[in-house]
Design a protein around this motif. Sequence first.
Motif, PDB file in Angstrom:
ATOM      1  N   SER A  87       0.840  -1.190   0.000  1.00  0.00           N
ATOM      2  CA  SER A  87       0.000   0.000   0.000  1.00  0.00           C
ATOM      3  C   SER A  87       0.877   1.243   0.000  1.00  0.00           C
ATOM      4  N   CYS A  88       0.438   2.255  -0.696  1.00  0.00           N
ATOM      5  CA  CYS A  88       1.211   3.494  -0.759  1.00  0.00           C
ATOM      6  C   CYS A  88       1.171   4.221   0.575  1.00  0.00           C
ATOM      7  N   GLY A  89       2.317   4.699   0.994  1.00  0.00           N
ATOM      8  CA  GLY A  89       2.385   5.651   2.094  1.00  0.00           C
ATOM      9  C   GLY A  89       2.516   7.037   1.494  1.00  0.00           C
ATOM     10  N   THR A  90       2.040   8.036   2.203  1.00  0.00           N
ATOM     11  CA  THR A  90       2.094   9.393   1.653  1.00  0.00           C
ATOM     12  C   THR A  90       3.517   9.804   1.311  1.00  0.00           C
ATOM     13  N   ASN A  91       4.480   9.361   2.138  1.00  0.00           N
ATOM     14  CA  ASN A  91       5.876   9.736   1.893  1.00  0.00           C
ATOM     15  C   ASN A  91       6.495   8.999   0.713  1.00  0.00           C
ATOM     16  N   GLU A  92       5.765   8.067   0.106  1.00  0.00           N
ATOM     17  CA  GLU A  92       6.238   7.379  -1.102  1.00  0.00           C
ATOM     18  C   GLU A  92       5.697   8.026  -2.373  1.00  0.00           C
ATOM     19  N   LEU A  93       4.931   9.104  -2.201  1.00  0.00           N
ATOM     20  CA  LEU A  93       4.282   9.752  -3.339  1.00  0.00           C
ATOM     21  C   LEU A  93       4.783  11.178  -3.525  1.00  0.00           C
ATOM     22  N   LEU A 121      -2.837   2.525  -4.165  1.00  0.00           N
ATOM     23  CA  LEU A 121      -3.767   3.330  -3.372  1.00  0.00           C
ATOM     24  C   LEU A 121      -4.954   2.430  -3.043  1.00  0.00           C
ATOM     25  N   ASP A 122      -4.882   1.812  -1.847  1.00  0.00           N
ATOM     26  CA  ASP A 122      -5.920   0.855  -1.460  1.00  0.00           C
ATOM     27  C   ASP A 122      -7.187   1.537  -0.946  1.00  0.00           C
ATOM     28  N   VAL A 123      -7.038   2.733  -0.379  1.00  0.00           N
ATOM     29  CA  VAL A 123      -8.185   3.459   0.174  1.00  0.00           C
ATOM     30  C   VAL A 123      -8.695   4.426  -0.885  1.00  0.00           C
ATOM     31  N   ASN A 124      -9.997   4.361  -1.120  1.00  0.00           N
ATOM     32  CA  ASN A 124     -10.598   5.138  -2.189  1.00  0.00           C
ATOM     33  C   ASN A 124     -10.427   6.643  -2.032  1.00  0.00           C
ATOM     34  N   THR A 125     -10.587   7.134  -0.818  1.00  0.00           N
ATOM     35  CA  THR A 125     -10.620   8.574  -0.598  1.00  0.00           C
ATOM     36  C   THR A 125      -9.441   9.028   0.256  1.00  0.00           C
ATOM     37  N   PRO A 126      -8.735  10.071  -0.166  1.00  0.00           N
ATOM     38  CA  PRO A 126      -7.650  10.585   0.678  1.00  0.00           C
ATOM     39  C   PRO A 126      -8.196  11.306   1.902  1.00  0.00           C
ATOM     40  N   SER A 127      -7.332  11.469   2.884  1.00  0.00           N
ATOM     41  CA  SER A 127      -7.678  12.245   4.068  1.00  0.00           C
ATOM     42  C   SER A 127      -7.174  13.669   3.853  1.00  0.00           C
ATOM     43  N   VAL A 128      -8.099  14.645   3.912  1.00  0.00           N
ATOM     44  CA  VAL A 128      -7.754  16.035   3.601  1.00  0.00           C
ATOM     45  C   VAL A 128      -8.275  16.945   4.716  1.00  0.00           C
ATOM     46  N   ALA A 129      -7.433  17.867   5.128  1.00  0.00           N
ATOM     47  CA  ALA A 129      -7.852  18.799   6.179  1.00  0.00           C
ATOM     48  C   ALA A 129      -7.146  20.136   6.020  1.00  0.00           C
ATOM     49  N   PHE A 130      -7.885  21.197   6.345  1.00  0.00           N
ATOM     50  CA  PHE A 130      -7.319  22.533   6.435  1.00  0.00           C
ATOM     51  C   PHE A 130      -7.188  22.849   7.936  1.00  0.00           C
ATOM     52  N   GLY A 131      -5.961  22.869   8.405  1.00  0.00           N
ATOM     53  CA  GLY A 131      -5.765  23.080   9.825  1.00  0.00           C
ATOM     54  C   GLY A 131      -6.036  21.815  10.625  1.00  0.00           C
ATOM     55  N   SER A 132      -6.078  21.962  11.949  1.00  0.00           N
ATOM     56  CA  SER A 132      -6.212  20.807  12.842  1.00  0.00           C
ATOM     57  C   SER A 132      -7.587  20.675  13.479  1.00  0.00           C
ATOM     58  N   LYS A 133      -8.475  21.592  13.198  1.00  0.00           N
ATOM     59  CA  LYS A 133      -9.805  21.545  13.820  1.00  0.00           C
ATOM     60  C   LYS A 133     -10.766  20.710  12.972  1.00  0.00           C
ATOM     61  N   PRO A 134     -11.768  20.078  13.610  1.00  0.00           N
ATOM     62  CA  PRO A 134     -12.701  19.208  12.886  1.00  0.00           C
ATOM     63  C   PRO A 134     -13.417  19.910  11.734  1.00  0.00           C
ATOM     64  N   GLU A 135     -13.726  21.199  11.886  1.00  0.00           N
ATOM     65  CA  GLU A 135     -14.455  21.902  10.821  1.00  0.00           C
ATOM     66  C   GLU A 135     -13.603  22.108   9.569  1.00  0.00           C
ATOM     67  N   GLY A 136     -12.306  21.891   9.687  1.00  0.00           N
ATOM     68  CA  GLY A 136     -11.434  22.024   8.518  1.00  0.00           C
ATOM     69  C   GLY A 136     -11.246  20.723   7.756  1.00  0.00           C
ATOM     70  N   VAL A 181      -2.851   9.605   2.554  1.00  0.00           N
ATOM     71  CA  VAL A 181      -3.607   8.521   1.915  1.00  0.00           C
ATOM     72  C   VAL A 181      -4.622   7.899   2.865  1.00  0.00           C
ATOM     73  N   THR A 182      -4.355   7.955   4.173  1.00  0.00           N
ATOM     74  CA  THR A 182      -5.305   7.450   5.179  1.00  0.00           C
ATOM     75  C   THR A 182      -5.274   8.360   6.400  1.00  0.00           C
ATOM     76  N   ASP A 183      -6.280   8.222   7.260  1.00  0.00           N
ATOM     77  CA  ASP A 183      -6.322   9.018   8.491  1.00  0.00           C
ATOM     78  C   ASP A 183      -5.166   8.685   9.420  1.00  0.00           C
ATOM     79  N   GLU A 184      -4.690   7.412   9.366  1.00  0.00           N
ATOM     80  CA  GLU A 184      -3.644   6.962  10.289  1.00  0.00           C
ATOM     81  C   GLU A 184      -2.232   7.136   9.736  1.00  0.00           C
ATOM     82  N   ASP A 185      -2.087   7.684   8.547  1.00  0.00           N
ATOM     83  CA  ASP A 185      -0.753   7.808   7.960  1.00  0.00           C
ATOM     84  C   ASP A 185       0.124   8.699   8.834  1.00  0.00           C
TER      85      ASP A 185
END
Length: 219
Positions: A87-93, A121-136, A181-185
């Motif tokens: 599986s791809c790690g973000t640091n491999e991309l 890319l085993d997970v369909n959707t990437p994990s994306v956030a603006f900042g560290s708060k849940p609303e981002g 690539v995942t929430d746990e990356d």
Amino acid sequence: MRTRLANRSARLLLAAAAATALAATTTACGPEDNGAAAPAASASTSTDASADASDGAESGTGGTDSGAEDSGSEAGAGADKGGVGQSCGTNELDLTLTPKSQAGGYYQVTAKAKSGITCYLDVNTPSVAFGSKPEGVASPVGQGGEDPIKLSGSAVAYTGISPKTTKEDGGVEFENVIVSVTDEDPNPAELALPEPAVVEKPIVTNWSTNPGETVPVIV
């Protein structure tokens, strides 16, 4: 006269008998002594040879084991380094962000495996956030989607990110977006935006090899 001759003859016979006995004794002792010495020397030589052979065998065995372990380690190292089938790690991309004007404006992110790496890319959707708060955190909209996507060489995958989906004024301004690539990356990537963006209820599409499927819209 006869008595002297008799005595002389007796002495000669005794001397001859003694000489014969001495010769017999010498002959008997010689072979026995030689025979005893020879086996002792032979046994010593045999023991030394056995010890040498044993040492050689142990040394050879040790060399073989060491070689096998080294070979196994190299094979393991080569497999880890290549990452084939992993599986791809973000640091491999290599991730690049490009602003697009469609659908009111969004960001297209292109993912490509780094040189020498093949991964999925085993997970369909990437994990994306603006900042560290849940609303981002960007919500997935389910567009596009291929699972898994193989990345190697010139192969690429795309995802689309819309920072603002509300029509009202408001939101928080950001200069970067975090993508993984995942929430746990453990190695997320922070991508700089071409200019600060107002963020409110952001959305993100699935990965796809077709960029036309990654224009984020709310249906």
